[in-house]
Design an enzyme around this catalytic site. Structure first.
Site, mmCIF file in Angstrom:
data_model
loop_
_atom_site.group_PDB
_atom_site.id
_atom_site.type_symbol
_atom_site.label_atom_id
_atom_site.label_comp_id
_atom_site.label_asym_id
_atom_site.label_seq_id
_atom_site.Cartn_x
_atom_site.Cartn_y
_atom_site.Cartn_z
ATOM 1 N N ALA A 201 0.822 -1.224 0.000
ATOM 2 C CA ALA A 201 0.000 0.000 0.000
ATOM 3 C C ALA A 201 0.853 1.269 0.000
ATOM 4 O O ALA A 201 0.471 2.272 -0.612
ATOM 5 C CB ALA A 201 -0.929 0.006 1.217
ATOM 6 N N ASN A 279 -3.830 -0.189 5.430
ATOM 7 C CA ASN A 279 -3.891 1.271 5.453
ATOM 8 C C ASN A 279 -4.073 1.846 4.058
ATOM 9 O O ASN A 279 -3.923 1.155 3.051
ATOM 10 C CB ASN A 279 -2.596 1.814 6.068
ATOM 11 C CG ASN A 279 -1.371 1.329 5.330
ATOM 12 O OD1 ASN A 279 -0.909 0.227 5.566
ATOM 13 N ND2 ASN A 279 -0.849 2.120 4.414
ATOM 14 N N ASP A 324 -1.513 4.680 9.122
ATOM 15 C CA ASP A 324 -1.014 3.327 8.829
ATOM 16 C C ASP A 324 -1.598 2.297 9.806
ATOM 17 O O ASP A 324 -0.927 1.355 10.209
ATOM 18 C CB ASP A 324 0.522 3.304 8.871
ATOM 19 C CG ASP A 324 1.105 1.987 8.361
ATOM 20 O OD1 ASP A 324 0.436 1.307 7.565
ATOM 21 O OD2 ASP A 324 2.232 1.635 8.770
ATOM 22 N N CYS A 611 20.289 4.337 17.864
ATOM 23 C CA CYS A 611 20.911 3.026 18.091
ATOM 24 C C CYS A 611 20.061 2.102 18.954
ATOM 25 O O CYS A 611 20.067 0.885 18.780
ATOM 26 C CB CYS A 611 22.277 3.176 18.759
ATOM 27 S SG CYS A 611 23.284 4.509 18.084
ATOM 28 N N CYS A 614 17.798 -1.078 18.107
ATOM 29 C CA CYS A 614 18.341 -2.429 17.931
ATOM 30 C C CYS A 614 19.260 -2.818 19.086
ATOM 31 O O CYS A 614 19.293 -3.968 19.502
ATOM 32 C CB CYS A 614 19.142 -2.530 16.639
ATOM 33 S SG CYS A 614 18.138 -2.353 15.176
ATOM 34 N N HIS A 615 20.022 -1.853 19.555
ATOM 35 C CA HIS A 615 21.092 -2.206 20.482
ATOM 36 C C HIS A 615 20.725 -1.991 21.945
ATOM 37 O O HIS A 615 21.603 -1.793 22.771
ATOM 38 C CB HIS A 615 22.346 -1.384 20.155
ATOM 39 C CG HIS A 615 22.954 -1.740 18.831
ATOM 40 N ND1 HIS A 615 23.736 -2.857 18.649
ATOM 41 C CD2 HIS A 615 22.882 -1.136 17.628
ATOM 42 C CE1 HIS A 615 24.134 -2.907 17.381
ATOM 43 N NE2 HIS A 615 23.624 -1.878 16.734
ATOM 44 N N MET A 649 24.592 -4.110 9.789
ATOM 45 C CA MET A 649 24.727 -2.813 10.440
ATOM 46 C C MET A 649 24.814 -1.737 9.363
ATOM 47 O O MET A 649 25.843 -1.567 8.726
ATOM 48 C CB MET A 649 25.991 -2.823 11.316
ATOM 49 C CG MET A 649 26.366 -1.470 11.903
ATOM 50 S SD MET A 649 25.110 -0.841 13.038
ATOM 51 C CE MET A 649 25.462 0.909 12.955
HETATM 52 CA CA CA Z 1 1.374 -0.241 6.139
#
Ligand code: CA
Length: 674
Positions: A201, A279, A324, A611, A614-615, A649
């Site tokens: 979408a 959405n 969304d 960061c 993820c970290h 990364m």
């Molecule tokens: Ca979406």
């Protein structure tokens, strides 16, 4: 006289023997046809369809593994898919064979008892399709029907494979491949038709659901989820009604969205399939449909007749969606007792933060309550069934910080429902995003067109939000939490509920955990070495119950995160102990550095914004306080030039001064570990 002797005596045994033989064969190898799928609950040792049963409850009646013995669960086998991208599939188990998928829609058939590969089918998707992957090149599994496996590939192909050999029986392209259509969902087969939607979408496409003849791949019907060019005749009558809820002169050029990219459920008694739609494209309602309107059938639950594709009813969770807020999340059907009356209900916890219970025969709203913090609406009006949207939430005049954010209070990770506890086990998460009007908007076909905020679908730069995950045991009748488990990270895995009073879930941190279904007590866990997003399954062969889950993290949260894609299977008589999480080193040698307090503080802000997602301590990405000393010196190369891009990364746009500040912050944090 026995029948055999009688037949022998009249010389008929030779004629009847083949028929008797095939009878006994079919008793051993029952077919998976409509009757079998309808009664999937009568084959508890198998997992015949995506949600185990057509009501998609993801509840198993198996109870050999229970809250009393789960502590003894051991590793039976692992299977390496050979991929390093996120895995999201729910495997099927049919007659001792496991069918599952990995990235792109690669299909594997495995001996479910040993994990030995029987065959593999690679759709060989052109890798350039990756540019259409909002959330990595994922696949959520296959359908099984009458000796065939039905698999959708990322590039929009739907293929029927011989379940014994993996050979292609037929293959059709379900989309216009010059546009950014992709398929990530598992097909379902209903009354001889393979039902499949698509995604994309954000990239400027128009969503639809198709039904293909399972025998030969002919298209039987197609239901578009949003209207096309209003100057042209609409493809089916439901779109005439929808057309009146759109405005402006471009929505059909933008595509409109409304893609049905994941959830489906089927009620054979009502003969209705339920499909969740996504959405709008673009997100921003004032650019998509400048005069307003509900923009049917975005972010809706559709009840369709599987024979004709005609719509019986719809329920739109987020009219004129601007955030969304997909309603493509898992749909569960159940019969529950409400104030003394048994109701046929449908349950969904879509991204918008409300848990909905509907009457699945009529679409009537029974109840809707917040299951996470919600800032865009105060509640749902029970008279109209519409959300009570907050002033300013539409971000037309000024930016608005909305919770949930595009990742949703709950995303595609399947929930489960235990008829024994009456609870729905939902993988939920907190996240927020500031939405704002774009300075200018120009639609670019086959590219991400949000027309909102600063682009991207994550929360980077928003330091006001807290990002955590939570397993909720939700009482759908009372619309209340019964118990919950907090996780330091969000983007955790789907759930499985069993009659053994257990709930299984994997986490972003790589733990695969069993909880007691009644109270959430943590009873057992195994370490998978990577984050888990997929939902587990359970099955039984030769009296032994197994629990399986696919481990491989990434997806919408971190699309390019690389991790080894493994399938873990556990059993009480497994050959090895369940893997345990490696012990964290408690202290590391400090590294001398010189920096001002301001530098450290600005490095800290950068870490939080860029960061931490993820970290932080809750995921499997490396703890940046514990790197080898040489790695801190390599930060400019890693951050600015992408030296570790091959290991997942990505490089960032970051100045030398910012790299230095980040380094100072990390080394200051490292010093605190002593
Ligand atoms: Ca979406």
């Amino acid at each position: 006289m026995s029948i055999k002797r009688y037949l022998l005596s009249i010389g008929l045994i030779g004629l009847l023997a083949p028929a008797l033989w095939s009878l006994s064969l079919s008793a051993q190898r029952p077919v998976v046809d409509d009757e079998a799928l309808k009664a999937a609950n009568n084959r508890p040792g198998e997992w015949l369809t995506h949600g185990r049963t057509q009501d998609e409850q993801r509840f198993s009646p198996l109870e050999k593994i229970s809250d009393l013995n789960v502590q003894q669960l051991r590793l039976a086998w692992t299977f390496d898919t050979g991929t390093d991208r996120v895995l999201e599939a729910t495997p099927l188990v049919v007659d001792g064979v496991m069918y599952t998928t990995a990235s792109w829609g690669i299909v594997f058939a495995l001996d479910a008892k040993t994990g030995k590969q029987l065959w593999k089918w690679d759709p060989k998707v052109d890798p350039r399709y990756e540019r259409f992957a909002c959330c990595d090149v994922v696949n959520r599994g296959v359908a099984f029907y009458k000796g065939r496996v039905y698999a959708a590939a990322f590039d929009g192909r739907l293929t029927a494979l011989d379940a014994k050999t993996g050979e292609v029986v037929w293959s059709v392209v379900t989309v216009d491949q010059t546009k950014a259509y992709t398929i990530t969902a598992a097909p379902r087969v209903v009354k001889g038709r393979v039902i499949i939607g698509n995604g994309g979408a954000e990239y400027g496409i128009r969503g639809y659901i198709s039904a293909y003849n399972a025998e030969n791949g002919n298209l039987d019907w197609r239901f578009y989820t949003v209207p096309g060019d209003p100057a042209q005749p609409q493809e089916h009558p439901e779109l005439e009604k929808a057309k009146a809820t759109w405005s402006g002169d471009k929505w059909w050029i933008y595509g409109g969205g409304g893609t049905a990219w994941d959830s489906m459920a089927y009620d054979p008694a009502l003969n209705l399939i339920y499909v969740g739609t996504g959405n709008g494209g673009p997100w921003n309602r004032f650019i998509r449909s400048p005069g307003g309107g509900d923009n049917l059938y975005l972010s809706s639950i559709l009840a369709l007749n599987p024979d004709t594709g005609r719509m019986a009813w719809y329920y739109q969770t987020t009219p004129g969606d601007s955030w969304d807020y997909n309603a493509t999340q898992h749909i569960i059907l159940a019969d529950v007792r409400i104030r003394g009356t048994v109701r046929q209900v449908l349950m969904q916890a879509p991204k918008n933060g409300f848990f909905y219970m509907l009457d699945r025969k009529t679409g009537e709203l029974i109840s809707a309550e917040k299951y996470v913090e919600v800032t865009w609406a105060t509640g749902v009006d029970m008279q109209t069934g519409r959300p009570k949207e907050k002033e300013g939430a539409d971000y037309i005049r000024q930016p608005f910080l909305a919770r949930p954010a595009p990742l949703g209070g709950h995303n595609w990770q399947p929930m489960s429902y235990s008829p024994k506890t009456g609870l729905v086990y939902i993988p939920t998460q907190d996240n927020a995003r500031e939405y704002s009007q774009p300075e200018n908007f120009e639609f670019v076909p086959n590219r991400i067109n949000l027309a909102a905020g600063t682009g991207g679908i994550d929360h980077a730069g928003d330091s006001k939000a807290v990002y955590t995950g939570r397993l909720l045991a939700w009482d759908p009748i009372a619309q209340q939490v019964r118990w919950k488990v907090e996780y330091p990270a969000y983007w955790n895995g789907g759930t499985l509920a069993t009659a053994g009073n257990l709930v299984f879930q994997g986490t972003a941190a790589g733990d695969f955990i069993a909880y007691r279904a009644t109270d959430g007590a943590r009873l057992w866990s195994a370490w998978t070495g990577t984050g888990v997003l997929a939902a587990p399954i359970t099955y039984e062969i030769d009296g032994q119950q197994y629990v399986s889950v696919m481990a491989g993290w990434g997806g919408a949260f971190v699309p390019r995160y690389r991790s080894k894609g493994l399938l873990y299977t556990f059993a009480l008589n497994g050959s090895e102990p369940a893997p345990v999480r490696p012990a964290q080193t408690t202290a590391v040698a400090p590294i001398e550095f010189q920096a001002t307090a301001e530098q450290i503080a600005s490095g800290g802000a950068l870490f939080e914004a860029q960061c931490a997602r993820c970290h932080n301590a809750g995921t499997t990405a490396p703890d940046l306080r514990r790197l080898a000393p040489v790695t801190y010196d390599a930060l400019p190369n890693i951050l600015q030039k992408g030296a570790l891009a091959g290991r997942g990364m990505p490089p960032f746009r970051i100045t030398d001064a910012e790299v230095a500040a980040l380094r100072a912050f990390l080394l200051a944090e490292r010093r605190k570990l002593r």
